[in-house]
Enzyme design. Structure first.
Site, PDB file in Angstrom:
ATOM      1  N   CYS A 272       0.773  -1.378   0.046  1.00  0.00           N
ATOM      2  CA  CYS A 272      -0.081  -0.055   0.027  1.00  0.00           C
ATOM      3  C   CYS A 272       0.656   1.252   0.137  1.00  0.00           C
ATOM      4  O   CYS A 272       0.215   2.382  -0.019  1.00  0.00           O
ATOM      5  CB  CYS A 272      -0.990   0.104   1.341  1.00  0.00           C
ATOM      6  SG  CYS A 272      -1.865  -1.526   1.327  1.00  0.00           S
TER       7      CYS A 272
ATOM      8  N   HIS B  60      -2.909   6.704   2.854  1.00  0.00           N
ATOM      9  CA  HIS B  60      -3.261   5.250   2.098  1.00  0.00           C
ATOM     10  C   HIS B  60      -4.789   5.246   2.612  1.00  0.00           C
ATOM     11  O   HIS B  60      -5.069   5.177   3.761  1.00  0.00           O
ATOM     12  CB  HIS B  60      -2.327   4.117   2.494  1.00  0.00           C
ATOM     13  CG  HIS B  60      -3.094   2.746   2.501  1.00  0.00           C
ATOM     14  ND1 HIS B  60      -3.842   2.399   1.172  1.00  0.00           N
ATOM     15  CD2 HIS B  60      -3.014   1.864   3.460  1.00  0.00           C
ATOM     16  CE1 HIS B  60      -4.211   1.059   1.645  1.00  0.00           C
ATOM     17  NE2 HIS B  60      -3.748   0.557   3.044  1.00  0.00           N
TER      18      HIS B  60
ATOM     19  N   ASN C 293     -10.740  -0.466   0.470  1.00  0.00           N
ATOM     20  CA  ASN C 293      -8.896  -0.313   0.372  1.00  0.00           C
ATOM     21  C   ASN C 293      -8.326  -0.743  -0.766  1.00  0.00           C
ATOM     22  O   ASN C 293      -8.537  -1.954  -1.412  1.00  0.00           O
ATOM     23  CB  ASN C 293      -8.369  -1.274   1.614  1.00  0.00           C
ATOM     24  CG  ASN C 293      -6.993  -1.095   1.733  1.00  0.00           C
ATOM     25  OD1 ASN C 293      -6.320  -0.939   0.766  1.00  0.00           O
ATOM     26  ND2 ASN C 293      -6.509  -1.450   2.821  1.00  0.00           N
TER      27      ASN C 293
END
Length: 323
Positions: free
Chosen positions: A113, A254, A284
Protein backbone atom coordinates in the site's frame (compact mmCIF):
# COMPACT_ATOMS: atom_id res chain seq x y z
CA UNK A 1 20.45 19.83 -13.53
CA UNK A 2 17.09 18.26 -14.29
CA UNK A 3 13.97 18.41 -12.13
CA UNK A 4 10.64 16.58 -12.20
CA UNK A 5 7.16 18.08 -12.16
CA UNK A 6 3.77 16.38 -12.01
CA UNK A 7 2.09 17.05 -15.33
CA UNK A 8 -0.99 14.79 -15.02
CA UNK A 9 -3.00 12.70 -12.56
CA UNK A 10 -5.63 10.08 -13.37
CA UNK A 11 -7.63 7.29 -11.74
CA UNK A 12 -9.86 4.41 -12.79
CA UNK A 13 -12.23 2.01 -11.02
CA UNK A 14 -13.98 -0.99 -12.63
CA UNK A 15 -17.71 -0.70 -13.26
CA UNK A 16 -18.88 -3.53 -10.97
CA UNK A 17 -20.03 -2.11 -7.62
CA UNK A 18 -20.15 -4.51 -4.66
CA UNK A 19 -22.05 -3.30 -1.60
CA UNK A 20 -21.72 -4.45 1.99
CA UNK A 21 -25.07 -6.17 1.63
CA UNK A 22 -23.72 -8.12 -1.33
CA UNK A 23 -20.85 -9.43 0.82
CA UNK A 24 -23.23 -10.22 3.68
CA UNK A 25 -24.90 -12.76 1.39
CA UNK A 26 -21.74 -14.87 1.17
CA UNK A 27 -20.03 -14.35 4.55
CA UNK A 28 -21.03 -13.74 8.18
CA UNK A 29 -21.06 -9.93 8.22
CA UNK A 30 -23.44 -7.00 7.81
CA UNK A 31 -23.53 -3.47 6.46
CA UNK A 32 -23.72 -2.16 10.02
CA UNK A 33 -20.62 -4.10 11.13
CA UNK A 34 -18.53 -3.08 8.11
CA UNK A 35 -19.45 0.60 8.27
CA UNK A 36 -18.91 0.85 12.03
CA UNK A 37 -15.49 -0.82 11.87
CA UNK A 38 -14.16 0.57 8.58
CA UNK A 39 -16.35 3.38 7.24
CA UNK A 40 -16.61 1.47 3.95
CA UNK A 41 -20.00 1.29 2.19
CA UNK A 42 -19.00 -0.22 -1.17
CA UNK A 43 -16.11 -1.21 -3.40
CA UNK A 44 -15.54 -1.95 -7.12
CA UNK A 45 -14.41 -5.31 -8.51
CA UNK A 46 -12.73 -6.10 -11.81
CA UNK A 47 -14.76 -8.83 -13.51
CA UNK A 48 -14.94 -10.79 -16.76
CA UNK A 49 -11.19 -11.05 -17.47
CA UNK A 50 -10.39 -7.40 -16.62
CA UNK A 51 -7.01 -7.78 -14.96
CA UNK A 52 -4.43 -5.52 -13.33
CA UNK A 53 -2.73 -4.52 -16.59
CA UNK A 54 -6.11 -3.51 -18.04
CA UNK A 55 -6.78 -1.15 -15.13
CA UNK A 56 -3.26 0.26 -15.42
CA UNK A 57 -3.48 0.70 -19.20
CA UNK A 58 -6.78 2.58 -18.79
CA UNK A 59 -5.04 5.00 -16.42
CA UNK A 60 -2.05 5.29 -18.74
CA UNK A 61 -4.24 6.37 -21.65
CA UNK A 62 -5.98 8.95 -19.45
CA UNK A 63 -2.60 10.30 -18.35
CA UNK A 64 -1.39 10.65 -21.94
CA UNK A 65 -4.52 12.60 -22.88
CA UNK A 66 -4.28 14.91 -19.85
CA UNK A 67 -0.57 15.57 -20.40
CA UNK A 68 -1.06 15.99 -24.17
CA UNK A 69 1.58 13.36 -24.90
CA UNK A 70 1.97 10.53 -27.38
CA UNK A 71 2.80 7.08 -26.02
CA UNK A 72 6.20 7.03 -27.72
CA UNK A 73 7.20 10.15 -25.77
CA UNK A 74 7.11 8.23 -22.50
CA UNK A 75 10.45 6.65 -21.64
CA UNK A 76 9.81 5.19 -18.18
CA UNK A 77 6.85 3.19 -16.81
CA UNK A 78 6.79 2.04 -13.19
CA UNK A 79 3.83 -0.02 -12.03
CA UNK A 80 3.30 -0.57 -8.33
CA UNK A 81 1.22 -3.66 -7.61
CA UNK A 82 0.87 -6.62 -5.26
CA UNK A 83 -1.69 -8.21 -7.58
CA UNK A 84 0.18 -8.46 -10.90
CA UNK A 85 -1.16 -10.25 -13.95
CA UNK A 86 1.72 -12.69 -13.42
CA UNK A 87 5.05 -12.97 -11.67
CA UNK A 88 6.62 -12.52 -15.07
CA UNK A 89 6.41 -10.67 -17.39
CA UNK A 90 6.07 -7.51 -15.35
CA UNK A 91 2.66 -5.85 -15.46
CA UNK A 92 4.46 -2.64 -16.50
CA UNK A 93 5.78 -4.40 -19.61
CA UNK A 94 2.27 -5.58 -20.48
CA UNK A 95 1.02 -1.99 -20.08
CA UNK A 96 3.87 -0.70 -22.26
CA UNK A 97 2.76 -3.06 -25.01
CA UNK A 98 -0.93 -2.24 -24.64
CA UNK A 99 -0.46 1.51 -25.01
CA UNK A 100 2.34 1.37 -27.57
CA UNK A 101 4.98 3.13 -25.46
CA UNK A 102 7.74 1.71 -27.64
CA UNK A 103 10.51 3.88 -26.20
CA UNK A 104 9.79 3.22 -22.52
CA UNK A 105 11.67 0.97 -20.15
CA UNK A 106 9.17 -0.67 -17.82
CA UNK A 107 9.28 -2.53 -14.54
CA UNK A 108 7.15 -3.36 -11.49
CA UNK A 109 7.73 -2.62 -7.83
CA UNK A 110 6.09 -4.38 -4.88
CA UNK A 111 5.73 -2.17 -1.82
CA UNK A 112 2.09 -2.97 -1.05
CA UNK A 113 0.00 0.00 0.00
CA UNK A 114 3.06 2.27 0.10
CA UNK A 115 3.74 1.49 -3.57
CA UNK A 116 2.72 4.82 -5.09
CA UNK A 117 4.96 6.74 -2.68
CA UNK A 118 7.86 4.37 -3.31
CA UNK A 119 7.26 4.60 -7.07
CA UNK A 120 7.27 8.40 -7.05
CA UNK A 121 10.50 8.39 -5.06
CA UNK A 122 12.22 6.03 -7.52
CA UNK A 123 10.94 7.91 -10.56
CA UNK A 124 12.06 11.25 -9.13
CA UNK A 125 15.65 10.00 -8.75
CA UNK A 126 15.63 8.64 -12.28
CA UNK A 127 14.10 11.81 -13.72
CA UNK A 128 16.56 14.14 -12.01
CA UNK A 129 19.41 12.19 -13.61
CA UNK A 130 18.44 13.99 -16.81
CA UNK A 131 18.09 10.74 -18.77
CA UNK A 132 14.29 10.64 -18.95
CA UNK A 133 11.74 13.12 -20.32
CA UNK A 134 8.42 11.66 -19.19
CA UNK A 135 7.76 8.95 -16.61
CA UNK A 136 4.54 7.18 -15.72
CA UNK A 137 4.07 5.99 -12.15
CA UNK A 138 0.94 3.84 -11.94
CA UNK A 139 -0.49 1.88 -9.02
CA UNK A 140 -2.92 -0.84 -10.05
CA UNK A 141 -4.55 -3.50 -7.90
CA UNK A 142 -7.11 -6.25 -8.46
CA UNK A 143 -7.34 -7.25 -4.81
CA UNK A 144 -10.57 -9.17 -5.35
CA UNK A 145 -8.77 -12.04 -7.11
CA UNK A 146 -6.63 -12.65 -4.00
CA UNK A 147 -9.39 -12.65 -1.38
CA UNK A 148 -10.70 -15.49 0.76
CA UNK A 149 -14.40 -14.60 0.81
CA UNK A 150 -14.93 -16.49 4.06
CA UNK A 151 -12.44 -14.22 5.84
CA UNK A 152 -14.52 -11.21 6.80
CA UNK A 153 -11.56 -9.64 8.64
CA UNK A 154 -9.90 -9.05 5.25
CA UNK A 155 -12.33 -9.41 2.36
CA UNK A 156 -14.72 -6.66 3.46
CA UNK A 157 -11.96 -4.04 3.27
CA UNK A 158 -10.66 -4.40 -0.25
CA UNK A 159 -11.58 -3.15 -3.71
CA UNK A 160 -9.96 -2.83 -7.12
CA UNK A 161 -8.67 0.35 -8.78
CA UNK A 162 -5.76 2.03 -10.52
CA UNK A 163 -4.33 5.51 -10.40
CA UNK A 164 -1.18 7.27 -11.43
CA UNK A 165 0.82 10.31 -12.43
CA UNK A 166 3.07 11.50 -15.20
CA UNK A 167 6.31 13.18 -14.20
CA UNK A 168 7.86 15.46 -16.81
CA UNK A 169 11.41 16.80 -16.91
CA UNK A 170 12.00 20.46 -16.25
CA UNK A 171 15.10 22.64 -16.14
CA UNK A 172 13.42 24.95 -13.64
CA UNK A 173 14.12 24.09 -9.99
CA UNK A 174 10.87 25.71 -8.86
CA UNK A 175 8.96 23.02 -10.82
CA UNK A 176 10.36 20.14 -8.72
CA UNK A 177 7.37 18.35 -7.21
CA UNK A 178 9.17 16.63 -4.33
CA UNK A 179 9.71 18.88 -1.32
CA UNK A 180 10.56 16.30 1.35
CA UNK A 181 10.31 12.54 1.87
CA UNK A 182 10.89 9.79 4.40
CA UNK A 183 10.79 6.17 3.19
CA UNK A 184 11.17 3.24 5.59
CA UNK A 185 10.66 -0.51 5.98
CA UNK A 186 10.30 -2.88 8.92
CA UNK A 187 10.93 -6.44 7.81
CA UNK A 188 10.54 -7.78 11.34
CA UNK A 189 6.77 -7.59 10.80
CA UNK A 190 6.75 -9.42 7.47
CA UNK A 191 4.15 -11.93 8.68
CA UNK A 192 1.63 -9.23 9.58
CA UNK A 193 0.32 -9.08 5.99
CA UNK A 194 0.97 -11.48 3.16
CA UNK A 195 -0.54 -12.62 -0.12
CA UNK A 196 0.30 -14.99 -2.94
CA UNK A 197 2.93 -17.01 -1.13
CA UNK A 198 4.25 -19.96 -3.15
CA UNK A 199 5.67 -22.85 -1.11
CA UNK A 200 9.03 -24.39 -2.05
CA UNK A 201 9.07 -27.76 -3.78
CA UNK A 202 8.77 -30.62 -1.29
CA UNK A 203 9.30 -33.51 -3.68
CA UNK A 204 9.71 -34.17 -7.38
CA UNK A 205 6.36 -35.60 -8.35
CA UNK A 206 4.03 -35.57 -11.33
CA UNK A 207 1.35 -33.93 -9.15
CA UNK A 208 3.61 -31.07 -8.01
CA UNK A 209 2.17 -27.74 -9.11
CA UNK A 210 2.64 -24.17 -7.84
CA UNK A 211 -0.16 -22.88 -5.61
CA UNK A 212 -0.57 -19.50 -3.92
CA UNK A 213 -2.30 -18.52 -0.71
CA UNK A 214 -5.07 -15.94 -0.36
CA UNK A 215 -4.57 -12.51 1.16
CA UNK A 216 -4.13 -12.46 4.93
CA UNK A 217 -3.69 -9.65 7.45
CA UNK A 218 -3.47 -9.42 11.21
CA UNK A 219 -5.98 -6.60 11.46
CA UNK A 220 -5.18 -5.54 15.02
CA UNK A 221 -1.42 -5.43 14.39
CA UNK A 222 -1.91 -3.45 11.17
CA UNK A 223 -4.19 -0.97 12.93
CA UNK A 224 -1.66 -0.45 15.74
CA UNK A 225 1.16 0.06 13.23
CA UNK A 226 -0.81 2.50 11.09
CA UNK A 227 -2.06 4.58 14.01
CA UNK A 228 1.22 4.70 15.97
CA UNK A 229 4.25 4.30 13.69
CA UNK A 230 2.89 6.22 10.69
CA UNK A 231 1.99 9.42 12.60
CA UNK A 232 5.49 9.39 14.12
CA UNK A 233 7.03 9.17 10.65
CA UNK A 234 4.89 12.05 9.39
CA UNK A 235 5.77 14.21 12.40
CA UNK A 236 9.48 13.44 11.98
CA UNK A 237 9.30 14.35 8.29
CA UNK A 238 7.60 17.68 8.95
CA UNK A 239 9.94 18.59 11.80
CA UNK A 240 13.13 17.65 9.95
CA UNK A 241 11.98 19.66 6.93
CA UNK A 242 10.88 22.66 9.04
CA UNK A 243 7.37 22.41 7.60
CA UNK A 244 4.60 23.57 9.91
CA UNK A 245 1.49 21.36 9.86
CA UNK A 246 -0.67 24.42 9.18
CA UNK A 247 1.20 24.92 5.88
CA UNK A 248 -0.09 21.58 4.57
CA UNK A 249 -3.11 22.07 2.30
CA UNK A 250 -4.14 18.40 2.08
CA UNK A 251 -3.10 15.08 3.58
CA UNK A 252 -3.81 12.10 1.33
CA UNK A 253 -3.23 8.89 3.28
CA UNK A 254 -3.40 5.33 2.10
CA UNK A 255 -7.14 4.65 1.96
CA UNK A 256 -7.03 1.68 4.31
CA UNK A 257 -9.85 2.37 6.68
CA UNK A 258 -11.66 5.56 7.65
CA UNK A 259 -10.96 4.93 11.33
CA UNK A 260 -7.21 4.82 10.67
CA UNK A 261 -7.34 8.10 8.73
CA UNK A 262 -9.28 9.74 11.57
CA UNK A 263 -6.68 8.55 14.09
CA UNK A 264 -3.75 9.83 12.01
CA UNK A 265 -5.45 13.22 11.71
CA UNK A 266 -5.81 13.43 15.46
CA UNK A 267 -2.22 12.38 16.20
CA UNK A 268 -0.47 14.75 13.77
CA UNK A 269 -2.72 17.66 14.74
CA UNK A 270 -3.98 18.45 11.23
CA UNK A 271 -7.77 18.90 10.92
CA UNK A 272 -9.67 15.97 9.42
CA UNK A 273 -11.19 18.43 6.92
CA UNK A 274 -7.77 18.47 5.22
CA UNK A 275 -7.88 14.69 4.70
CA UNK A 276 -9.73 13.93 1.43
CA UNK A 277 -10.89 10.30 1.38
CA UNK A 278 -12.45 7.89 -1.08
CA UNK A 279 -12.36 4.71 1.02
CA UNK A 280 -16.13 4.85 1.67
CA UNK A 281 -16.89 4.33 -2.04
CA UNK A 282 -13.94 2.25 -3.21
CA UNK A 283 -12.70 0.37 -0.15
CA UNK A 284 -9.03 -0.29 0.45
CA UNK A 285 -7.48 -0.34 -3.04
CA UNK A 286 -3.93 -0.89 -1.73
CA UNK A 287 -1.35 1.24 -3.56
CA UNK A 288 -3.99 2.73 -5.89
CA UNK A 289 -5.83 4.57 -3.10
CA UNK A 290 -3.53 7.60 -2.94
CA UNK A 291 -3.39 8.39 -6.69
CA UNK A 292 -7.12 7.70 -7.14
CA UNK A 293 -7.87 10.19 -4.37
CA UNK A 294 -5.38 12.74 -5.70
CA UNK A 295 -6.94 12.50 -9.16
CA UNK A 296 -10.33 13.51 -7.73
CA UNK A 297 -8.85 16.47 -5.86
CA UNK A 298 -8.52 20.04 -7.12
CA UNK A 299 -4.85 20.61 -6.30
CA UNK A 300 -4.32 23.49 -8.72
CA UNK A 301 -4.18 26.14 -6.01
CA UNK A 302 -2.54 24.04 -3.31
CA UNK A 303 1.01 24.74 -2.17
CA UNK A 304 1.91 21.61 -0.25
CA UNK A 305 0.23 18.19 -0.16
CA UNK A 306 1.35 15.44 2.20
CA UNK A 307 0.92 11.87 1.00
CA UNK A 308 1.52 8.83 3.20
CA UNK A 309 1.37 5.15 2.27
CA UNK A 310 1.81 2.16 4.54
CA UNK A 311 1.37 -1.57 4.16
CA UNK A 312 2.89 -5.03 3.86
CA UNK A 313 6.61 -5.33 4.19
CA UNK A 314 6.07 -3.51 6.34
CA UNK A 315 6.80 -0.61 3.99
CA UNK A 316 5.82 2.95 4.78
CA UNK A 317 6.64 6.28 3.22
CA UNK A 318 5.54 9.90 3.45
CA UNK A 319 6.16 12.81 1.10
CA UNK A 320 5.42 16.49 0.91
CA UNK A 321 4.78 17.34 -2.74
CA UNK A 322 3.55 20.28 -4.79
CA UNK A 323 1.73 20.71 -8.09
Amino acid sequence: MAFAKISALAGYVPSKVVTNDDLAEIMPTSDEWIVSHTGIHSRHYAMNDENTSDLAANVALKLLKKANLQADEVDLIIVSTITPDSLTPATACIVQGKIGATNAMAFDISAACAGFVFGLSIADKMMTSGTFRHAMVISAEVNSKMMDFQDRTSAVFFGDAAGGAILSRSENESDEFLIAEKIQSDGSQADTIHSGRVSPLKKIDKDSYPRTDAFYQNGRAVFEFATNTVPKQITTLLNSSSISPDKIDYVVCHQANLRIIESISDKIDIPFEKFPHTVEKYGNTSSAGIPVTLAQLDVSGSKQVLISGFGAGLDYGSMVIKF
